[in-house]
Design an enzyme around this catalytic site. Sequence first.
Site, PDB file in Angstrom:
ATOM      1  NE  ARG A  99      40.182  33.993  30.488  1.00 34.22           N
ATOM      2  CZ  ARG A  99      39.867  33.926  32.360  1.00 34.22           C
ATOM      3  NH1 ARG A  99      41.078  33.303  32.928  1.00 34.22           N
ATOM      4  NH2 ARG A  99      39.991  35.101  32.818  1.00 34.22           N
ATOM      5  CD  GLN A 132      35.412  34.046  28.891  1.00 32.13           C
ATOM      6  OE1 GLN A 132      34.554  33.425  28.969  1.00 32.13           O
ATOM      7  NE2 GLN A 132      35.792  34.967  28.941  1.00 32.13           N
ATOM      8  CE  LYS A 172      34.156  38.205  29.550  1.00 35.02           C
ATOM      9  NZ  LYS A 172      35.657  38.401  28.148  1.00 35.02           N
ATOM     10  CG  ASP A 228      39.114  42.961  31.652  1.00 34.04           C
ATOM     11  OD1 ASP A 228      37.893  41.782  32.451  1.00 34.04           O
ATOM     12  OD2 ASP A 228      39.346  42.176  31.009  1.00 34.04           O
TER      13      ASP A 228
HETATM   14  O1  MRU Z   1      37.841  37.716  28.091  1.00 33.74           O
HETATM   15  P1  MRU Z   1      38.371  37.676  28.904  1.00 33.74           P
HETATM   16  O2  MRU Z   1      37.757  36.094  29.297  1.00 33.74           O
HETATM   17  O3  MRU Z   1      40.020  37.870  28.838  1.00 33.74           O
HETATM   18  O4  MRU Z   1      37.587  38.248  30.672  1.00 33.74           O
HETATM   19  C1  MRU Z   1      38.138  38.249  32.174  1.00 33.74           C
HETATM   20  C2  MRU Z   1      37.464  39.324  32.623  1.00 33.74           C
HETATM   21  O5  MRU Z   1      36.446  40.116  32.287  1.00 33.74           O
HETATM   22  C3  MRU Z   1      37.955  38.778  34.312  1.00 33.74           C
HETATM   23  O6  MRU Z   1      36.921  38.797  34.842  1.00 33.74           O
HETATM   24  C4  MRU Z   1      39.411  40.375  33.847  1.00 33.74           C
HETATM   25  O7  MRU Z   1      39.801  39.939  33.214  1.00 33.74           O
HETATM   26  C5  MRU Z   1      39.947  40.254  35.833  1.00 33.74           C
HETATM   27  S1  MRU Z   1      40.866  39.058  35.519  1.00 33.74           S
HETATM   28  C6  MRU Z   1      41.812  39.164  37.288  1.00 33.74           C
END
Ligand code: MRU
Length: 355
Positions: free
Chosen positions: A47, A202, A254, A243
């Site tokens: 992830r 996370q 997130k 993202d």
């Molecule tokens: O659902 P996830 O755990 O994949 O979400 C991750 C995030 O929101 C991170 O902050 C984002 O992907 C940046 S990772 C360098």
Amino acid sequence: MSRLKTIEWTNGIVRIIDQTLLPDQILYIDIATLDRMYEAIQVLRVRGAPAIGIAAAFGLYLGVKDFDDGGDINAYLDYVDERAGYLATARPTAVNLFWALDRMKRVARESAVNAGINTVGALKKRLLGEACAIHEEDERMCRAIGEAGFELIKDKGCILTHCNAGALATGGMGTALAPVYVALERGVTLKVFADETRPLLQGARITALELSEAGIPVTVICDNMAASVMATGQIKSCIVGADRIAANGDTANKIGTYGVALIAAAHNIPFYVAAPSSTFDLAIPDGAHIPIEERGRGEVAQWCGTEKKTVPDKAAVFNPSFDVTPSKLITAIITEKGAIFPPYTANIAAALTDE
Ligand code: MRU
């Protein structure tokens, strides 16, 4: 620096840490098929936007490496497109997934046409090389983000982050956490508050693990504590990953990130986004165009993957996995090309097209 290897190509398989098990167990799992990579991305064994892109590139290679149709190049290219299209449905928000798959598809077609690669076997080799290149580039981009971000936060002392945008979300030292690791290398210890990041935790499970393993002081707070902690004056800057970043700087990250940005603005605390250029989507003008993943009821209504209920059966649950922070709340976007400041539409275009 965390010594955990988030993702690795080794002996014809992809080895990842199963992040659903952190921090209880550090278990490496081997992925040998596209279908298993699809599942790993979908359930968040791997992830974080950059790591998802790398995983997708290797996953696509795994899916097309055994293709055998009498060496028909056009049939092979169509198969690559079809398998990439399938893998692209694993998760909708992190643009790195589509960026990596598009790059793999493009390289396959261009190699067949321009580079004179005229056997399916040679094309397969080319695709593996491209997946490895995506991985290596990400590692370099993370370090460059760390160096650029260090200049902005080196005298801040104490920062707050949300979710995990560290080594475990990338092929290198992370994005939002990279400046913290660079600071450590240079003898500057920054203290980090990590929002736990409901519903999948996370921040508590992953950010706190990698920072504490690296010897960086980290304090986990529940998401609803961020305002009162910022009100105490100890947080000198907030830094998060992304993202997908639209052409005007609006940033999907997130769920809960938008709230952190609002609280930071209310307390005059700088709010930074850190992301590689692979996380920008210049094809969309603003954040309203970013597809937001909605995940299942169980993540909210059951306690941490157990059967224990946290919500009565008759109550509805809404579980958007990401939110969009308007660019007006963002102090700077830290990329491998340096920090980008407002006005974002012009400055992002200039930074990302300036080779
Ligand atoms: O659902 P996830 O755990 O994949 O979400 C991750 C995030 O929101 C991170 O902050 C984002 O992907 C940046 S990772 C360098």
